[in-house]
Design a protein around this motif. Structure first.
Motif, PDB file in Angstrom:
ATOM      1  N   TRP A   1       0.868  -1.178   0.000  1.00  0.00           N
ATOM      2  CA  TRP A   1       0.000   0.000   0.000  1.00  0.00           C
ATOM      3  C   TRP A   1       0.906   1.229   0.000  1.00  0.00           C
ATOM      4  O   TRP A   1       1.624   1.487   0.972  1.00  0.00           O
ATOM      5  CB  TRP A   1      -0.925   0.012   1.210  1.00  0.00           C
ATOM      6  N   ILE A   2       0.903   1.946  -1.115  1.00  0.00           N
ATOM      7  CA  ILE A   2       1.718   3.158  -1.210  1.00  0.00           C
ATOM      8  C   ILE A   2       0.992   4.276  -0.474  1.00  0.00           C
ATOM      9  O   ILE A   2      -0.139   4.621  -0.814  1.00  0.00           O
ATOM     10  CB  ILE A   2       1.999   3.525  -2.676  1.00  0.00           C
ATOM     11  N   THR A   3       1.657   4.788   0.539  1.00  0.00           N
ATOM     12  CA  THR A   3       1.062   5.838   1.364  1.00  0.00           C
ATOM     13  C   THR A   3       1.458   7.228   0.893  1.00  0.00           C
ATOM     14  O   THR A   3       0.703   8.173   1.099  1.00  0.00           O
ATOM     15  CB  THR A   3       1.475   5.676   2.838  1.00  0.00           C
ATOM     16  N   ASP A   4       2.618   7.342   0.276  1.00  0.00           N
ATOM     17  CA  ASP A   4       3.124   8.650  -0.137  1.00  0.00           C
ATOM     18  C   ASP A   4       3.997   8.493  -1.376  1.00  0.00           C
ATOM     19  O   ASP A   4       4.865   7.618  -1.419  1.00  0.00           O
ATOM     20  CB  ASP A   4       3.980   9.282   0.976  1.00  0.00           C
ATOM     21  N   LEU A   5       3.760   9.334  -2.351  1.00  0.00           N
ATOM     22  CA  LEU A   5       4.634   9.438  -3.522  1.00  0.00           C
ATOM     23  C   LEU A   5       4.625  10.887  -3.940  1.00  0.00           C
ATOM     24  O   LEU A   5       3.574  11.428  -4.306  1.00  0.00           O
ATOM     25  CB  LEU A   5       4.159   8.542  -4.667  1.00  0.00           C
ATOM     26  N   VAL A   6       5.775  11.519  -3.874  1.00  0.00           N
ATOM     27  CA  VAL A   6       5.858  12.930  -4.227  1.00  0.00           C
ATOM     28  C   VAL A   6       7.226  13.221  -4.839  1.00  0.00           C
ATOM     29  O   VAL A   6       8.245  12.695  -4.400  1.00  0.00           O
ATOM     30  CB  VAL A   6       5.597  13.839  -2.993  1.00  0.00           C
ATOM     31  N   VAL A   7       7.205  14.043  -5.875  1.00  0.00           N
ATOM     32  CA  VAL A   7       8.422  14.549  -6.504  1.00  0.00           C
ATOM     33  C   VAL A   7       8.517  16.025  -6.168  1.00  0.00           C
ATOM     34  O   VAL A   7       7.525  16.761  -6.279  1.00  0.00           O
ATOM     35  CB  VAL A   7       8.389  14.336  -8.038  1.00  0.00           C
ATOM     36  N   ASP A   8       9.681  16.461  -5.762  1.00  0.00           N
ATOM     37  CA  ASP A   8       9.907  17.870  -5.462  1.00  0.00           C
ATOM     38  C   ASP A   8       9.470  18.719  -6.661  1.00  0.00           C
ATOM     39  O   ASP A   8       9.748  18.377  -7.809  1.00  0.00           O
ATOM     40  CB  ASP A   8      11.390  18.097  -5.165  1.00  0.00           C
ATOM     41  N   GLU A   9       8.791  19.830  -6.353  1.00  0.00           N
ATOM     42  CA  GLU A   9       8.254  20.698  -7.420  1.00  0.00           C
ATOM     43  C   GLU A   9       9.309  21.080  -8.447  1.00  0.00           C
ATOM     44  O   GLU A   9       9.020  21.161  -9.644  1.00  0.00           O
ATOM     45  CB  GLU A   9       7.650  21.965  -6.805  1.00  0.00           C
ATOM     46  N   ALA A  10      10.507  21.334  -8.014  1.00  0.00           N
ATOM     47  CA  ALA A  10      11.580  21.758  -8.925  1.00  0.00           C
ATOM     48  C   ALA A  10      12.041  20.646  -9.857  1.00  0.00           C
ATOM     49  O   ALA A  10      12.710  20.913 -10.856  1.00  0.00           O
ATOM     50  CB  ALA A  10      12.773  22.281  -8.117  1.00  0.00           C
ATOM     51  N   TRP A  11      11.679  19.401  -9.565  1.00  0.00           N
ATOM     52  CA  TRP A  11      12.163  18.258 -10.333  1.00  0.00           C
ATOM     53  C   TRP A  11      11.043  17.503 -11.054  1.00  0.00           C
ATOM     54  O   TRP A  11      11.278  16.439 -11.625  1.00  0.00           O
ATOM     55  CB  TRP A  11      12.907  17.302  -9.405  1.00  0.00           C
ATOM     56  N   ARG A  12       9.832  18.032 -11.048  1.00  0.00           N
ATOM     57  CA  ARG A  12       8.708  17.322 -11.670  1.00  0.00           C
ATOM     58  C   ARG A  12       8.831  17.289 -13.195  1.00  0.00           C
ATOM     59  O   ARG A  12       9.523  18.082 -13.796  1.00  0.00           O
ATOM     60  CB  ARG A  12       7.383  17.978 -11.254  1.00  0.00           C
ATOM     61  N   SER A  13       8.123  16.335 -13.780  1.00  0.00           N
ATOM     62  CA  SER A  13       8.082  16.123 -15.236  1.00  0.00           C
ATOM     63  C   SER A  13       9.443  15.721 -15.797  1.00  0.00           C
ATOM     64  O   SER A  13       9.756  16.002 -16.942  1.00  0.00           O
ATOM     65  CB  SER A  13       7.558  17.374 -15.952  1.00  0.00           C
ATOM     66  N   LYS A  14      10.238  15.042 -14.969  1.00  0.00           N
ATOM     67  CA  LYS A  14      11.547  14.560 -15.415  1.00  0.00           C
ATOM     68  C   LYS A  14      11.675  13.056 -15.192  1.00  0.00           C
ATOM     69  O   LYS A  14      12.765  12.528 -15.115  1.00  0.00           O
ATOM     70  CB  LYS A  14      12.661  15.317 -14.694  1.00  0.00           C
ATOM     71  N   ASP A  15      10.550  12.378 -15.025  1.00  0.00           N
ATOM     72  CA  ASP A  15      10.472  10.921 -14.913  1.00  0.00           C
ATOM     73  C   ASP A  15      10.898  10.352 -13.560  1.00  0.00           C
ATOM     74  O   ASP A  15      11.021   9.150 -13.413  1.00  0.00           O
ATOM     75  CB  ASP A  15      11.277  10.248 -16.026  1.00  0.00           C
ATOM     76  N   TYR A  16      11.119  11.202 -12.571  1.00  0.00           N
ATOM     77  CA  TYR A  16      11.530  10.691 -11.263  1.00  0.00           C
ATOM     78  C   TYR A  16      10.436   9.862 -10.599  1.00  0.00           C
ATOM     79  O   TYR A  16      10.714   8.823 -10.017  1.00  0.00           O
ATOM     80  CB  TYR A  16      11.963  11.836 -10.341  1.00  0.00           C
ATOM     81  N   GLY A  17       9.193  10.313 -10.668  1.00  0.00           N
ATOM     82  CA  GLY A  17       8.092   9.562 -10.075  1.00  0.00           C
ATOM     83  C   GLY A  17       7.942   8.193 -10.726  1.00  0.00           C
ATOM     84  O   GLY A  17       7.762   7.186 -10.036  1.00  0.00           O
ATOM     85  N   ALA A  18       8.023   8.153 -12.042  1.00  0.00           N
ATOM     86  CA  ALA A  18       7.900   6.886 -12.765  1.00  0.00           C
ATOM     87  C   ALA A  18       9.044   5.939 -12.414  1.00  0.00           C
ATOM     88  O   ALA A  18       8.834   4.741 -12.214  1.00  0.00           O
ATOM     89  CB  ALA A  18       7.855   7.141 -14.272  1.00  0.00           C
ATOM     90  N   ARG A  19      10.244   6.467 -12.341  1.00  0.00           N
ATOM     91  CA  ARG A  19      11.398   5.624 -12.014  1.00  0.00           C
ATOM     92  C   ARG A  19      11.301   5.071 -10.594  1.00  0.00           C
ATOM     93  O   ARG A  19      11.588   3.901 -10.360  1.00  0.00           O
ATOM     94  CB  ARG A  19      12.694   6.407 -12.195  1.00  0.00           C
ATOM     95  N   LEU A  20      10.875   5.906  -9.666  1.00  0.00           N
ATOM     96  CA  LEU A  20      10.755   5.476  -8.277  1.00  0.00           C
ATOM     97  C   LEU A  20       9.638   4.443  -8.121  1.00  0.00           C
ATOM     98  O   LEU A  20       9.813   3.414  -7.467  1.00  0.00           O
ATOM     99  CB  LEU A  20      10.515   6.695  -7.384  1.00  0.00           C
ATOM    100  N   LEU A  21       8.501   4.680  -8.746  1.00  0.00           N
ATOM    101  CA  LEU A  21       7.397   3.735  -8.675  1.00  0.00           C
ATOM    102  C   LEU A  21       7.759   2.413  -9.361  1.00  0.00           C
ATOM    103  O   LEU A  21       7.460   1.333  -8.843  1.00  0.00           O
ATOM    104  CB  LEU A  21       6.140   4.344  -9.287  1.00  0.00           C
ATOM    105  N   SER A  22       8.417   2.472 -10.491  1.00  0.00           N
ATOM    106  CA  SER A  22       8.855   1.250 -11.183  1.00  0.00           C
ATOM    107  C   SER A  22       9.831   0.453 -10.325  1.00  0.00           C
ATOM    108  O   SER A  22       9.772  -0.786 -10.290  1.00  0.00           O
ATOM    109  CB  SER A  22       9.509   1.593 -12.524  1.00  0.00           C
TER     110      SER A  22
END
Length: 142
Positions: A75-96
């Motif tokens: 159960w993922i409780t939190d997933l957040v990318v720092d505003e300055a780093w969004r839209s650079k695939d960090y969320g996708a890489r971390l979730l993968s």
């Protein structure tokens, strides 16, 4: 492009607060540390950070759970990318990364909830990460 590491000690968890507070704006640092400490001790809560150099640019936290509906799952409780780093695939890489970790550990699936107003997040989960919308989450404050 960055690396992922589990956050184990209080220093690492504290360092992640600057990113987490962008998602959990209602928490003070002390409340955050108390909740994370209790969750690690009592609920198997785990946190992972995506780093660029020494800077945490994204955080994902989860709890392993077992229910009759999902079986053994994350159960993922939190997933957040720092505003300055969004839209650079960090969320996708971390979730993968967590998806692979969960599969290697024998979990059946991953589940999460997302605020009804966060349509961009919903698109990310359904369109980019191939998650299905399977339910609504209901809450009653006490």
């Amino acid at each position: 492009m960055g690396y992922i590491s589990e956050l184990f000690n209080e220093e690492e968890v504290t360092h992640a607060f600057e990113v987490i507070k962008q998602l959990r704006t209602h928490l003070t640092k002390d409340q955050y540390l108390d909740l994370v400490t209790d969750s690690i001790k009592d609920d198997g809560y785990r946190m992972f950070g995506m780093y660029e150099g020494s800077e945490i640019v994204a955080v994902l936290a989860f709890q392993p759970m077992t229910t009759l509906y999902y079986g053994r799952y994350i159960w993922i409780t939190d997933l957040v990318v720092d505003e300055a780093w969004r839209s650079k695939d960090y969320g996708a890489r971390l979730l993968s990364y967590i998806e692979t970790w969960a599969e290697e550990q024998g979990y059946d699936c991953i589940a999460l909830s997302s605020d009804l107003k966060k349509e961009r997040a919903h698109q990310f989960y359904t369109d980019k990460m191939d998650y299905d919308k399977v339910s609504y989450v209901f809450k009653k404050s006490l």
